[in-house]
Design a protein around this motif. Structure first.
Motif, PDB file in Angstrom:
ATOM      1  N   THR A 102      -1.188   2.339  -0.526  1.00 58.18           N
ATOM      2  CA  THR A 102      -2.054   3.312   0.124  1.00 58.18           C
ATOM      3  C   THR A 102      -3.498   3.207  -0.348  1.00 58.18           C
ATOM      4  O   THR A 102      -4.407   3.656   0.342  1.00 58.18           O
ATOM      5  CB  THR A 102      -1.526   4.735  -0.120  1.00 58.18           C
ATOM      6  N   ARG A 132      -5.220   0.630  -0.266  1.00 55.89           N
ATOM      7  CA  ARG A 132      -5.920  -0.164   0.754  1.00 55.89           C
ATOM      8  C   ARG A 132      -6.446   0.741   1.856  1.00 55.89           C
ATOM      9  O   ARG A 132      -7.550   0.542   2.356  1.00 55.89           O
ATOM     10  CB  ARG A 132      -4.975  -1.217   1.352  1.00 55.89           C
ATOM     11  N   ARG A 133      -5.635   1.710   2.223  1.00 55.87           N
ATOM     12  CA  ARG A 133      -6.085   2.620   3.275  1.00 55.87           C
ATOM     13  C   ARG A 133      -7.225   3.516   2.790  1.00 55.87           C
ATOM     14  O   ARG A 133      -8.168   3.786   3.514  1.00 55.87           O
ATOM     15  CB  ARG A 133      -4.932   3.498   3.729  1.00 55.87           C
ATOM     16  N   LEU A 134      -7.104   3.980   1.539  1.00 53.23           N
ATOM     17  CA  LEU A 134      -8.170   4.829   1.000  1.00 53.23           C
ATOM     18  C   LEU A 134      -9.476   4.044   0.964  1.00 53.23           C
ATOM     19  O   LEU A 134     -10.545   4.560   1.277  1.00 53.23           O
ATOM     20  CB  LEU A 134      -7.817   5.326  -0.408  1.00 53.23           C
ATOM     21  N   LEU A 135      -9.373   2.780   0.567  1.00 56.59           N
ATOM     22  CA  LEU A 135     -10.583   1.958   0.460  1.00 56.59           C
ATOM     23  C   LEU A 135     -11.145   1.613   1.839  1.00 56.59           C
ATOM     24  O   LEU A 135     -12.339   1.391   1.983  1.00 56.59           O
ATOM     25  CB  LEU A 135     -10.285   0.669  -0.315  1.00 56.59           C
ATOM     26  N   ALA A 136     -10.278   1.543   2.827  1.00 53.89           N
ATOM     27  CA  ALA A 136     -10.742   1.201   4.175  1.00 53.89           C
ATOM     28  C   ALA A 136     -11.358   2.405   4.881  1.00 53.89           C
ATOM     29  O   ALA A 136     -12.120   2.244   5.833  1.00 53.89           O
ATOM     30  CB  ALA A 136      -9.583   0.659   5.003  1.00 53.89           C
ATOM     31  N   ALA A 137     -11.033   3.601   4.411  1.00 52.46           N
ATOM     32  CA  ALA A 137     -11.487   4.814   5.097  1.00 52.46           C
ATOM     33  C   ALA A 137     -12.983   5.041   4.872  1.00 52.46           C
ATOM     34  O   ALA A 137     -13.555   4.535   3.911  1.00 52.46           O
ATOM     35  CB  ALA A 137     -10.691   6.009   4.582  1.00 52.46           C
ATOM     36  N   PRO A 138     -13.604   5.782   5.772  1.00 52.19           N
ATOM     37  CA  PRO A 138     -15.040   6.041   5.638  1.00 52.19           C
ATOM     38  C   PRO A 138     -15.324   7.111   4.593  1.00 52.19           C
ATOM     39  O   PRO A 138     -15.865   8.168   4.908  1.00 52.19           O
ATOM     40  CB  PRO A 138     -15.453   6.498   7.043  1.00 52.19           C
ATOM     41  N   ILE A 139     -14.928   6.856   3.371  1.00 51.47           N
ATOM     42  CA  ILE A 139     -15.191   7.807   2.291  1.00 51.47           C
ATOM     43  C   ILE A 139     -15.781   7.051   1.110  1.00 51.47           C
ATOM     44  O   ILE A 139     -15.542   5.860   0.945  1.00 51.47           O
ATOM     45  CB  ILE A 139     -13.890   8.512   1.825  1.00 51.47           C
ATOM     46  N   ARG A 140     -16.554   7.772   0.303  1.00 53.57           N
ATOM     47  CA  ARG A 140     -17.109   7.148  -0.899  1.00 53.57           C
ATOM     48  C   ARG A 140     -15.978   6.886  -1.881  1.00 53.57           C
ATOM     49  O   ARG A 140     -15.057   7.692  -2.021  1.00 53.57           O
ATOM     50  CB  ARG A 140     -18.128   8.098  -1.559  1.00 53.57           C
ATOM     51  N   ARG A 141     -16.072   5.759  -2.559  1.00 53.58           N
ATOM     52  CA  ARG A 141     -14.993   5.424  -3.502  1.00 53.58           C
ATOM     53  C   ARG A 141     -14.918   6.427  -4.646  1.00 53.58           C
ATOM     54  O   ARG A 141     -13.842   6.719  -5.150  1.00 53.58           O
ATOM     55  CB  ARG A 141     -15.203   4.016  -4.047  1.00 53.58           C
ATOM     56  N   PRO A 175      -8.236  -3.412  -3.756  1.00 48.61           N
ATOM     57  CA  PRO A 175      -7.003  -3.384  -2.977  1.00 48.61           C
ATOM     58  C   PRO A 175      -5.797  -3.898  -3.757  1.00 48.61           C
ATOM     59  O   PRO A 175      -5.931  -4.573  -4.740  1.00 48.61           O
ATOM     60  CB  PRO A 175      -7.279  -4.294  -1.793  1.00 48.61           C
ATOM     61  N   ALA A 188     -12.338  -5.797   6.612  1.00 49.69           N
ATOM     62  CA  ALA A 188     -12.126  -4.345   6.630  1.00 49.69           C
ATOM     63  C   ALA A 188     -12.946  -3.621   5.564  1.00 49.69           C
ATOM     64  O   ALA A 188     -12.912  -2.403   5.472  1.00 49.69           O
ATOM     65  CB  ALA A 188     -10.648  -4.033   6.436  1.00 49.69           C
ATOM     66  N   LEU A 240     -12.629  -3.869   2.242  1.00 47.25           N
ATOM     67  CA  LEU A 240     -11.903  -3.537   1.015  1.00 47.25           C
ATOM     68  C   LEU A 240     -12.386  -4.379  -0.141  1.00 47.25           C
ATOM     69  O   LEU A 240     -12.396  -3.966  -1.294  1.00 47.25           O
ATOM     70  CB  LEU A 240     -10.400  -3.816   1.181  1.00 47.25           C
ATOM     71  N   THR A 290     -19.890   3.430   3.328  1.00 46.68           N
ATOM     72  CA  THR A 290     -18.892   3.974   4.237  1.00 46.68           C
ATOM     73  C   THR A 290     -19.241   3.666   5.692  1.00 46.68           C
ATOM     74  O   THR A 290     -18.480   4.012   6.592  1.00 46.68           O
ATOM     75  CB  THR A 290     -18.807   5.501   4.076  1.00 46.68           C
ATOM     76  N   ARG A 296     -17.015   2.210   9.077  1.00 42.60           N
ATOM     77  CA  ARG A 296     -15.582   2.198   8.791  1.00 42.60           C
ATOM     78  C   ARG A 296     -14.750   2.845   9.901  1.00 42.60           C
ATOM     79  O   ARG A 296     -13.590   2.481  10.091  1.00 42.60           O
ATOM     80  CB  ARG A 296     -15.278   2.921   7.485  1.00 42.60           C
ATOM     81  N   ALA A 343       1.966   0.936   3.688  1.00 46.96           N
ATOM     82  CA  ALA A 343       0.986   1.764   3.001  1.00 46.96           C
ATOM     83  C   ALA A 343       1.139   3.188   3.493  1.00 46.96           C
ATOM     84  O   ALA A 343       0.334   3.690   4.274  1.00 46.96           O
ATOM     85  CB  ALA A 343      -0.420   1.236   3.242  1.00 46.96           C
ATOM     86  N   LEU A 347      -9.118  12.144   6.428  1.00 46.52           N
ATOM     87  CA  LEU A 347     -10.012  11.208   5.726  1.00 46.52           C
ATOM     88  C   LEU A 347     -11.013  10.585   6.699  1.00 46.52           C
ATOM     89  O   LEU A 347     -12.126  10.244   6.322  1.00 46.52           O
ATOM     90  CB  LEU A 347      -9.210  10.079   5.072  1.00 46.52           C
ATOM     91  N   TYR A 348     -10.583  10.409   7.949  1.00 47.36           N
ATOM     92  CA  TYR A 348     -11.486   9.843   8.945  1.00 47.36           C
ATOM     93  C   TYR A 348     -12.333  10.918   9.610  1.00 47.36           C
ATOM     94  O   TYR A 348     -12.935  10.691  10.652  1.00 47.36           O
ATOM     95  CB  TYR A 348     -10.691   9.022   9.971  1.00 47.36           C
TER      96      TYR A 348
END
Ligand code: ATP
Ligand code: MG
Lengths: 396, 343
Positions: free
Chosen positions: A234, A236-245, A396, B82, B84, B104, B107, B118, B135-136
């Protein structure tokens, strides 16, 4: 950023509260352990720990005399009663069976927990500046292990102090700079603190020790999910999302902190209600708890930052949590002198327990400020590298 | 075997990418603008050059396949696309925005379906979807509506409240894909989505990918199944050891190895006399011997088969098993890399 932190925090909280380990490890286990320890070592919510110790000067030298006076002076401090015996009258020299018998019967007759014997030749050992290290003997009543432990730790502390100045003097002699031996430096610091002293009673002290030990486990659940997210994919999904790390890190930190604080508060309230624990001014207690949980989060985060897998992290975290707890006095009092004392004072446990000790019976919560400051300092010193390390795990 | 899917509403032009659009096609971005542009991506892990100068571009509505064996660098390449993973060098632009791991931006345009499942096992399908929707940046209402739609599409509507740890492998896979679709991305990246899925679910997955692409979504699809690539993809990049060794439509790629069928006949006895005659058959391009076999390349293998066998028998050889292979991506891969796609 804030929305993302909230979203992840809510999700993680839901996962953690669903997971029974928070309740089991965070709340039930420490509480049960504290009750068991309390039953074993003292009355439940019981009286203050009383220690009755004797001191014998079999050496009759100048140095042993000062030591004897020093020990006598503890009388009345923190629940300790000191009974003095004159080394000339009745008590034979160290090591002889007569002396031993006398001390033993004195323990029985006077209801003593232990007797510190300053053996013959003690003063000579000290002034010799080399060779044999001076030793004290402690004759104990085997039925009173806690009290004996306290007396032993008093004796240990005294010897450590003397040994330190003796070695310093010895070194000075070898260099030819000083021929004046020993004890002038050893202004014995006889002030010590221990459970059941002026502060917490045994039961509360046990509970506090368990609380601060287990809060490390509780917060570790929160931090370690950073690694398990990698394992479940998961991340990978968090990192792909439009959110700051950093939102991911912040959420993990918040969840750990909230869980830790929650478990601590529940346990301490339970202690107050069920075990009559009197923690002292609540403002000071709160400050202490909040600061202690912060250090726990920082320390467990460092481990998670170094570990390769969530499982590995949990293992190391358990070792660190138990190790620090032992060193910091969660299980039993630790000598405040020597290397052990220094190490002990580097643990959050030490400051938390000392803080609670001084809060119990205090008028104002402000007595705990130095303890809170120490905890915050540890949290910052550890927290900064923890953040750097964990940021690097956001891959990731 | 051409790879065009009629519902997609576009055909591949001579440049292999751009083409005229039929009326009624949804045009998602400005005509002629690729949705995805990856330029000269490099990524090295210690001593291993995992991705070695990969460039690709994908139009809206186009399905691009990255076909390559295990360890070819497919996952590494799409991880960079993507956002990552930071490329050692190279750039990625999606819908006009440059994608960077530390930013961001852009994305929302990307939906990712990772190769490994995942999903959160201790949350239900619905909770998984709601979490990622949030999250999106979707509002609760939108998220709920979209989650309902997606649950229908992936066929999990009736088990939405169950923890996913109780799902079968195929159900988990479907949810894994569903989460990638949730925010209606313009680019959907699917990393080997059918691995470990039974043929029926696999077909369902392929059908939904076709439908999505027909709806104008750009799809980046990695696989090591050439049948999937042939069926789904408008264009295919063949990747091996981090390099795209060939790119084009299935037809274009196959034309690189020639359009000829390969006929392999096991024989015992001498073929020396026969081989000259076989070469003389019109339509036969090449005839050669392998150990205990003769291999004939011909424009239509089956039609020439009787003549070939006659010559062999006349020459005194005995004929064993016969195998006619039409050219496919497997053959292309073999031709380009000298190894089989799957061992
Ligand atoms: N984080 C990493 N550290 C070191 N090496 C890596 C890492 N990720 C991938 N690799 C290596 O890079 C190469 C390409 O891996 P990648 O996962 O991109 O292949 P793939 O084409 O997706 O393979 P598969 O079909 O098996 O999924 C492999 O040799 C792999 O071992
Ligand atoms: Mg892969």
């Amino acid at each position: 950023m804030i929305a993302a932190v909230r979203t992840i925090t809510v999700k993680d909280m839901r996962q953690r509260l669903r997971d029974k380990s928070f309740f089991l490890v965070g709340i039930v286990t420490p509480f049960v352990l504290a009750i068991i320890f309390d039953l074993v070592f003292g009355g439940l919510g019981g009286d203050e720990l009383e220690v009755r110790a004797g001191v014998v000067d079999a050496d009759q030298s100048e140095i042993s005399g000062r030591l004897y006076e020093g020990v006598s002076a503890i009388d009345g401090e923190g629940g300790v009663t000191i009974v003095t015996f004159d080394g000339d009258s009745g008590t034979g020299p160290d090591g002889t069976s007569d002396g031993e018998l006398d001390v033993r019967s004195a323990i029985d007759e006077q209801g003593l927990d232990a007797v510190i014997v300053i053996p013959e030749g003690f003063g000579a050992d000290v002034t010799s500046g080399g060779g044999q290290a001076p030793r004290l003997r402690v004759v104990a009543d085997p039925d009173r292990p806690i009290q004996v432990g306290i007396v032993e730790s008093i004796a240990d502390g005294l010897v450590t102090d003397i040994e330190r100045s003796r070695l310093a003097a010895g070194a000075g002699q070898q260099l030819g700079t000083s021929t004046e031996p020993a004890l002038q430096e050893a202004d014995l610091d006889l002030h010590r603190e221990w459970p059941g002293g002026e502060g917490l009673d045994t039961g509360s002290r046990m509970l506090a020790g368990m609380v601060v030990m287990f809060v490390f486990f509780t917060v570790s659940f929160g931090v370690t999910t950073l690694l398990s997210e990698k394992e479940t994919g998961t991340m990978r999904r968090l990192l792909a999302a439009p959110i700051r790390r950093d939102a991911i890190l912040a959420a993990k930190g918040i969840v750990s902190y909230v869980l830790g604080a929650l478990a601590t508060v529940i346990l301490m309230v339970a202690g107050a209600v069920l075990m009559d624990a009197d923690w002292g001014p609540w403002l000071g207690v709160s400050a202490l708890v909040l600061a202690a949980v912060l250090t726990a989060v920082a320390l467990m985060a460092v481990v998670a930052g170094i570990a390769k897998t969530a499982e590995g992290a949990s293992g190391v975290q358990a070792i660190v949590a138990v190790g620090l707890a032992m060193l910091g006095g969660s299980w039993f009092p630790v000598a405040s002198e020597g290397i052990l004392g220094v190490l002990s004072q580097l643990t959050p446990h030490y400051w938390f327990l000392e803080g609670l000790d001084s809060l119990a019976g205090a008028d104002s919560g402000s007595v705990v400020l130095p303890h809170v400051a120490a905890l915050v300092a540890i949290a910052v010193v550890v927290g900064v590298p923890a953040t750097v390390l964990l940021r690097r795990r956001l891959t990731p | 075997m051409p790879c065009s899917v009629p519902s997609r509403g576009r055909t591949s032009g001579s440049d292999g990418r751009m083409a005229e659009r039929f009326p009624g096609t949804i045009i998602v971005s400005a005509v002629n603008d690729p949705l995805v542009e990856a330029a000269h991506l490099y990524k090295r892990f210690d001593k291993l050059q995992a991705v070695d100068d990969v460039s690709l571009s994908i139009d809206p509505g186009e399905t691009y396949g990255l076909l390559g064996p295990n360890g070819a660098g497919k996952t590494t390449a799409i991880s960079m696309i993507a956002g990552l993973l930071e490329p050692d060098s190279g750039t990625v632009t999606v819908a006009g925005t440059q994608i960077k791991p530390r930013s961001t931006q852009g994305r929302e345009a990307i939906g990712l379906v990772p190769q490994d499942l995942a999903i959160y096992p201790d949350l239900s399908a619905e909770e998984n979807l709601m979490f990622f929707a949030s999250l999106y940046g979707m509002s609760k209402r939108d998220a709920r509506a979209r989650a309902d739609e997606v649950l229908e599409v992936i066929g999990l509507a009736d088990r939405r409240k169950e923890r996913t740890s109780k799902y079968s492998g195929g159900m988990k896979r479907r949810l894994n894909i569903g989460i990638g679709l949730l925010h209606s991305p313009r680019l959907l990246i699917l990393d080997e989505p059918t691995v470990g899925v039974d043929p029926q679910s696999r077909n369902a997955i392929l059908e939904s990918v076709e439908a999505l692409s027909g709806g104008g979504m750009a799809v980046l699809y990695t696989t090591h199944y050439m049948e999937e690539a042939e069926r789904l993809c408008d264009r295919i990049g063949i990747i091996d050891s981090g390099r795209v060794v060939a790119e084009g439509t299935t037809e274009q790629l196959i034309s690189r190895v020639g359009e000829n069928d390969r006929v392999r006949i096991e024989v015992t006895g001498s073929v020396d006399a026969a081989i000259g005659h076989i070469r003389d058959i019109s339509g036969v391009v090449e005839a050669s011997t392998e150990d205990h076999a003769i291999v004939v390349m011909a424009d239509d293998g089956s039609r020439h088969l009787p003549a070939v066998i006659n010559h062999l028998v006349d020459g005194g050889a005995q004929v064993g098993s016969i195998e006619v292979t039409r050219p496919d991506l497997e053959a292309v891969f073999l031709h380009l890399t000298g190894k089989a796609l799957r061992e």
